[in-house]
Design a protein around this motif. Sequence first.
Motif, PDB file in Angstrom:
ATOM      1  N   ALA A   1       0.841  -1.212   0.000  1.00 34.92           N
ATOM      2  CA  ALA A   1       0.000   0.000   0.000  1.00 34.92           C
ATOM      3  C   ALA A   1       0.870   1.254   0.000  1.00 34.92           C
ATOM      4  O   ALA A   1       0.592   2.224  -0.719  1.00 34.92           O
ATOM      5  CB  ALA A   1      -0.920  -0.002   1.213  1.00 34.92           C
ATOM      6  N   GLN A   2       1.958   1.214   0.803  1.00 33.76           N
ATOM      7  CA  GLN A   2       2.816   2.402   0.832  1.00 33.76           C
ATOM      8  C   GLN A   2       3.488   2.631  -0.513  1.00 33.76           C
ATOM      9  O   GLN A   2       3.639   3.764  -0.973  1.00 33.76           O
ATOM     10  CB  GLN A   2       3.885   2.237   1.906  1.00 33.76           C
ATOM     11  N   ALA A   3       3.900   1.517  -1.160  1.00 33.64           N
ATOM     12  CA  ALA A   3       4.586   1.645  -2.452  1.00 33.64           C
ATOM     13  C   ALA A   3       3.622   2.201  -3.510  1.00 33.64           C
ATOM     14  O   ALA A   3       4.012   3.070  -4.301  1.00 33.64           O
ATOM     15  CB  ALA A   3       5.124   0.285  -2.883  1.00 33.64           C
ATOM     16  N   GLU A   4       2.383   1.743  -3.502  1.00 36.61           N
ATOM     17  CA  GLU A   4       1.422   2.269  -4.484  1.00 36.61           C
ATOM     18  C   GLU A   4       1.202   3.765  -4.263  1.00 36.61           C
ATOM     19  O   GLU A   4       1.144   4.546  -5.212  1.00 36.61           O
ATOM     20  CB  GLU A   4       0.084   1.517  -4.402  1.00 36.61           C
ATOM     21  N   THR A   5       1.106   4.156  -2.984  1.00 36.84           N
ATOM     22  CA  THR A   5       0.935   5.586  -2.688  1.00 36.84           C
ATOM     23  C   THR A   5       2.145   6.376  -3.182  1.00 36.84           C
ATOM     24  O   THR A   5       2.012   7.428  -3.809  1.00 36.84           O
ATOM     25  CB  THR A   5       0.749   5.801  -1.170  1.00 36.84           C
ATOM     26  N   GLU A   6       3.337   5.841  -2.893  1.00 28.74           N
ATOM     27  CA  GLU A   6       4.571   6.542  -3.310  1.00 28.74           C
ATOM     28  C   GLU A   6       4.614   6.682  -4.838  1.00 28.74           C
ATOM     29  O   GLU A   6       4.892   7.767  -5.362  1.00 28.74           O
ATOM     30  CB  GLU A   6       5.778   5.729  -2.813  1.00 28.74           C
TER      31      GLU A   6
ATOM     32  N   LYS B   1      -8.582   5.586  -1.396  1.00 26.39           N
ATOM     33  CA  LYS B   1      -7.715   6.692  -0.934  1.00 26.39           C
ATOM     34  C   LYS B   1      -6.597   6.971  -1.936  1.00 26.39           C
ATOM     35  O   LYS B   1      -6.345   8.107  -2.289  1.00 26.39           O
ATOM     36  CB  LYS B   1      -7.099   6.336   0.419  1.00 26.39           C
ATOM     37  N   LYS B   2      -5.941   5.880  -2.392  1.00 26.14           N
ATOM     38  CA  LYS B   2      -4.821   6.078  -3.335  1.00 26.14           C
ATOM     39  C   LYS B   2      -5.347   6.575  -4.683  1.00 26.14           C
ATOM     40  O   LYS B   2      -4.666   7.317  -5.382  1.00 26.14           O
ATOM     41  CB  LYS B   2      -4.088   4.743  -3.550  1.00 26.14           C
ATOM     42  N   THR B   3      -6.556   6.157  -5.017  1.00 28.20           N
ATOM     43  CA  THR B   3      -7.143   6.527  -6.309  1.00 28.20           C
ATOM     44  C   THR B   3      -7.251   8.037  -6.440  1.00 28.20           C
ATOM     45  O   THR B   3      -7.204   8.586  -7.538  1.00 28.20           O
ATOM     46  CB  THR B   3      -8.556   5.908  -6.436  1.00 28.20           C
ATOM     47  N   ARG B   4      -7.405   8.709  -5.299  1.00 25.91           N
ATOM     48  CA  ARG B   4      -7.542  10.168  -5.338  1.00 25.91           C
ATOM     49  C   ARG B   4      -6.352  10.812  -6.044  1.00 25.91           C
ATOM     50  O   ARG B   4      -6.491  11.832  -6.716  1.00 25.91           O
ATOM     51  CB  ARG B   4      -7.649  10.726  -3.912  1.00 25.91           C
ATOM     52  N   LEU B   5      -5.163  10.218  -5.886  1.00 28.25           N
ATOM     53  CA  LEU B   5      -3.963  10.789  -6.512  1.00 28.25           C
ATOM     54  C   LEU B   5      -4.095  10.744  -8.037  1.00 28.25           C
ATOM     55  O   LEU B   5      -3.706  11.687  -8.733  1.00 28.25           O
ATOM     56  CB  LEU B   5      -2.718  10.028  -6.048  1.00 28.25           C
ATOM     57  N   LEU B   6      -4.657   9.653  -8.524  1.00 30.35           N
ATOM     58  CA  LEU B   6      -4.827   9.510  -9.968  1.00 30.35           C
ATOM     59  C   LEU B   6      -5.981  10.386 -10.468  1.00 30.35           C
ATOM     60  O   LEU B   6      -5.887  11.026 -11.518  1.00 30.35           O
ATOM     61  CB  LEU B   6      -5.113   8.028 -10.281  1.00 30.35           C
ATOM     62  N   LEU B   7      -7.052  10.428  -9.685  1.00 29.10           N
ATOM     63  CA  LEU B   7      -8.210  11.246 -10.077  1.00 29.10           C
ATOM     64  C   LEU B   7      -7.823  12.719 -10.158  1.00 29.10           C
ATOM     65  O   LEU B   7      -8.220  13.435 -11.074  1.00 29.10           O
ATOM     66  CB  LEU B   7      -9.353  11.057  -9.073  1.00 29.10           C
ATOM     67  N   GLN B   8      -7.044  13.147  -9.171  1.00 32.55           N
ATOM     68  CA  GLN B   8      -6.572  14.536  -9.141  1.00 32.55           C
ATOM     69  C   GLN B   8      -5.828  14.867 -10.443  1.00 32.55           C
ATOM     70  O   GLN B   8      -6.101  15.888 -11.090  1.00 32.55           O
ATOM     71  CB  GLN B   8      -5.630  14.675  -7.935  1.00 32.55           C
ATOM     72  N   ALA B   9      -4.909  13.967 -10.829  1.00 40.27           N
ATOM     73  CA  ALA B   9      -4.115  14.194 -12.047  1.00 40.27           C
ATOM     74  C   ALA B   9      -5.021  14.163 -13.281  1.00 40.27           C
ATOM     75  O   ALA B   9      -4.852  14.965 -14.208  1.00 40.27           O
ATOM     76  CB  ALA B   9      -3.020  13.139 -12.156  1.00 40.27           C
ATOM     77  N   LEU B  10      -5.990  13.259 -13.267  1.00 36.19           N
ATOM     78  CA  LEU B  10      -6.910  13.133 -14.408  1.00 36.19           C
ATOM     79  C   LEU B  10      -7.752  14.409 -14.544  1.00 36.19           C
ATOM     80  O   LEU B  10      -7.956  14.929 -15.641  1.00 36.19           O
ATOM     81  CB  LEU B  10      -7.819  11.915 -14.171  1.00 36.19           C
ATOM     82  N   LEU B  11      -8.219  14.921 -13.400  1.00 37.43           N
ATOM     83  CA  LEU B  11      -9.052  16.131 -13.432  1.00 37.43           C
ATOM     84  C   LEU B  11      -8.229  17.339 -13.857  1.00 37.43           C
ATOM     85  O   LEU B  11      -8.717  18.213 -14.579  1.00 37.43           O
ATOM     86  CB  LEU B  11      -9.688  16.373 -12.058  1.00 37.43           C
ATOM     87  N   GLU B  12      -6.965  17.376 -13.428  1.00 35.25           N
ATOM     88  CA  GLU B  12      -6.119  18.511 -13.846  1.00 35.25           C
ATOM     89  C   GLU B  12      -5.947  18.498 -15.356  1.00 35.25           C
ATOM     90  O   GLU B  12      -5.887  19.533 -15.990  1.00 35.25           O
ATOM     91  CB  GLU B  12      -4.755  18.437 -13.148  1.00 35.25           C
TER      92      GLU B  12
ATOM     93  N   LEU C   1      -8.676   0.856 -17.012  1.00 35.50           N
ATOM     94  CA  LEU C   1      -9.098  -0.074 -15.959  1.00 35.50           C
ATOM     95  C   LEU C   1      -7.982  -0.107 -14.918  1.00 35.50           C
ATOM     96  O   LEU C   1      -6.824  -0.364 -15.266  1.00 35.50           O
ATOM     97  CB  LEU C   1      -9.290  -1.456 -16.602  1.00 35.50           C
ATOM     98  N   LEU C   2      -8.347   0.199 -13.670  1.00 34.39           N
ATOM     99  CA  LEU C   2      -7.343   0.277 -12.604  1.00 34.39           C
ATOM    100  C   LEU C   2      -7.582  -0.883 -11.646  1.00 34.39           C
ATOM    101  O   LEU C   2      -8.702  -1.071 -11.160  1.00 34.39           O
ATOM    102  CB  LEU C   2      -7.528   1.623 -11.870  1.00 34.39           C
ATOM    103  N   TRP C   3      -6.519  -1.656 -11.371  1.00 28.56           N
ATOM    104  CA  TRP C   3      -6.664  -2.770 -10.418  1.00 28.56           C
ATOM    105  C   TRP C   3      -5.450  -2.758  -9.499  1.00 28.56           C
ATOM    106  O   TRP C   3      -4.361  -3.174  -9.891  1.00 28.56           O
ATOM    107  CB  TRP C   3      -6.788  -4.099 -11.166  1.00 28.56           C
ATOM    108  N   MET C   4      -5.652  -2.231  -8.306  1.00 24.59           N
ATOM    109  CA  MET C   4      -4.529  -2.073  -7.372  1.00 24.59           C
ATOM    110  C   MET C   4      -4.690  -3.032  -6.196  1.00 24.59           C
ATOM    111  O   MET C   4      -5.522  -3.914  -6.193  1.00 24.59           O
ATOM    112  CB  MET C   4      -4.475  -0.626  -6.875  1.00 24.59           C
TER     113      MET C   4
END
Length: 342
Positions: free
Chosen positions: A72-77, A105-116, A173-176
């Motif tokens: 989980a930490q590595a995916e966040t990093e 929670k981690k998905t937010r990082l990707l969503l943020q980038a996608l929305l930007e 398709l995201l599978w984490m």
Amino acid sequence: MKHQLTETKLSIGGTSCRFIDLTPQGSADAYADDIANGLSAPQKFIRSKHIYDEDGSKLFEQITQDKNYYPAQAETEILTRFAPEMVACLAENTALIELGSGSAKKTRLLLQALLERQGRSLYCPVDISGDYLRENVKRLGEDYPELNILGIIADYYAGLAVLANEIHQPKLLLWMGTDIGHLDRKQAAELLREKMITALMPGDRLLLGIDLRKAAEPIHLAYGCPGDKEPLRYSFNCNALRRINRQLGGTFATENFQRHCFYNEALGRVDIYLKSLCDQSVAIGALARTFDFKAGELIHIHYAYKYDQNEIVQLGEAAGLRLERQWFDGKAWYSLNLFVVV
Ligand SMILES: C[S@@+](CC[C@H](N)C(=O)[O-])C[C@H]1O[C@@H](n2cnc3c(N)ncnc32)[C@H](O)[C@@H]1O
């Protein structure tokens, strides 16, 4: 099995939030049958997906906060550093579909980038843990008014089949959460090829979290090997038994079981079991049956397969996918892999 399609619409701030509940009619019977089959098999097993009711989802989320649980930490990093780079690889107006979204929670990082990049985005999380999905989708909707959210309460395959018809734009398709590791290597490729890629079009992409082969020590720490009663992972695995008690009138005494868990370095696989500590009989009311366990007998809960680079490429090829990019954490213990449907 017939699916009951119920749709709920919510308006949160500016966000459009819809849920489709594809929980099959007779799902309680299917759960009971699955438990009966697993506990009657020569090697007893409970499928890991049955750990995930709301309690199981919350316990898993606590594990992800544990400093030793490096996946989980590595995916966040990786997402913190590379989400904009990942998004730059995607077609314009890409919709994000996430399998087993959990807390997202981690998905937010990707969503943020996608929305930007896109300004607006369609996000479709698919998870069997319905109440947990609803809770987390509502929170996301409040925090990201630009998102259009379609939450699907379903098994991966039923969810994907519906989304294949609903979405007419490029898909990621995201599978984490290293969930692909629960399957052996052949099953993983078959499942991607036959059940998942079929919901995508050529040019669509899959971003897949894959844990890497490495020395045993960090793996032992992450999974709490060799087992015993390390409280958090023990409680998470025992939720498989507590859920049977709650939903099927079972009489499991969890203190009569402990975790049994080891890393087989040659196979690149962690094996996770619950071990009976004594001779015991457990009645399950809804099944009108009693199951006997000998002292030392194991119930298989799940595997966690690790991959090397060749195995990742082979997985993609066997599934009809081309590996386009990879990102790693600083220790190179974990990978996020971007595949393109060919
Ligand atoms: C290991 S957790 C990962 C959660 C999240 N993706 C993360 O990385 O933190 C697995 C998630 O998949 C869901 N899940 C497990 N099996 C599933 C299935 N067959 N169909 C749909 N969801 C499933 C669980 O409810 C849980 O939320």
